[in-house]
Design a protein around this motif. Structure first.
Motif, PDB file in Angstrom:
ATOM      1  N   THR A   1      -4.824  -1.113  -4.850  1.00 41.79           N
ATOM      2  CA  THR A   1      -4.910   0.053  -5.727  1.00 41.79           C
ATOM      3  C   THR A   1      -6.069   0.948  -5.324  1.00 41.79           C
ATOM      4  O   THR A   1      -5.930   2.180  -5.260  1.00 41.79           O
TER       5      THR A   1
ATOM      6  N   VAL B   1       0.811   4.151  -2.846  1.00 41.69           N
ATOM      7  CA  VAL B   1       0.569   5.556  -2.506  1.00 41.69           C
ATOM      8  C   VAL B   1       1.728   6.406  -3.037  1.00 41.69           C
ATOM      9  O   VAL B   1       1.526   7.463  -3.639  1.00 41.69           O
TER      10      VAL B   1
ATOM     11  N   LEU C   1       0.831  -1.205   0.000  1.00 43.13           N
ATOM     12  CA  LEU C   1       0.000   0.000   0.000  1.00 43.13           C
ATOM     13  C   LEU C   1       0.865   1.254   0.000  1.00 43.13           C
ATOM     14  O   LEU C   1       0.621   2.191  -0.756  1.00 43.13           O
ATOM     15  N   SER C   2       1.908   1.267   0.808  1.00 45.47           N
ATOM     16  CA  SER C   2       2.816   2.413   0.862  1.00 45.47           C
ATOM     17  C   SER C   2       3.469   2.670  -0.500  1.00 45.47           C
ATOM     18  O   SER C   2       3.573   3.819  -0.952  1.00 45.47           O
TER      19      SER C   2
ATOM     20  N   ALA D   1      -3.836   8.328  -0.996  1.00 42.75           N
ATOM     21  CA  ALA D   1      -2.746   9.163  -1.522  1.00 42.75           C
ATOM     22  C   ALA D   1      -2.987  10.653  -1.312  1.00 42.75           C
ATOM     23  O   ALA D   1      -2.034  11.437  -1.256  1.00 42.75           O
TER      24      ALA D   1
ATOM     25  N   ALA E   1      -5.039   2.701  -2.130  1.00 44.26           N
ATOM     26  CA  ALA E   1      -4.027   3.726  -2.415  1.00 44.26           C
ATOM     27  C   ALA E   1      -4.662   4.941  -3.079  1.00 44.26           C
ATOM     28  O   ALA E   1      -4.291   6.080  -2.796  1.00 44.26           O
TER      29      ALA E   1
END
Length: 125
Positions: free
Chosen positions: A44, A16, A12-13, A51, A47
């Motif tokens: 996705t 993002v 996830l990081s 973000a 994110a």
């Protein structure tokens, strides 16, 4: 959970970070076929939501100098989506057609040349 979900948090990081680096207006997911594809699609989507929040992954902002970014739309590829991309039309940004642009990568991955048109479903704005 195995490994305290570190792999999921890292994925996830990274997603993002990619959104913040490339600052896309549109994000597209493949159709989930189960397994890994489903995991990537869910990451996705998350994110896409996260973000734009500067409190998420603050080191990306503080240390890398990235900015929070909110893409306008999230689509999923589908067989019957209402949004249709003509991949044989020349894109001024690419300088060629999306189909030709993607053909070499598809061949490297052992896939056939992309279709003349692709269908997408809007998932989020």
């Amino acid at each position: 959970p195995m490994h305290d979900d570190r792999a999921a948090r890292l994925l996830l990081s990274q997603m993002v970070q990619a959104i913040r680096m490339y600052r896309p207006d549109v994000v597209i997911c493949d159709t989930p076929l189960g397994g890994l594809n489903l995991l990537v699609q869910e990451a996705t989507k998350e994110a896409f939501r996260q973000a734009s929040d500067p409190a998420v992954c603050p080191a990306q902002i503080d240390k890398l100098g990235l900015e929070a970014w909110k893409p306008r739309k999230l689509y999923t590829s589908s067989k019957s989506g209402l949004v249709i991309l003509d991949t044989s039309a020349i894109s001024p940004r690419l300088g060629t057609t999306p189909r030709d642009y993607a053909a070499d990568a598809a061949l490297l991955l052992g896939q056939s040349t992309p279709a003349i048109s692709e269908h997408f479903t809007l998932c989020a704005t």
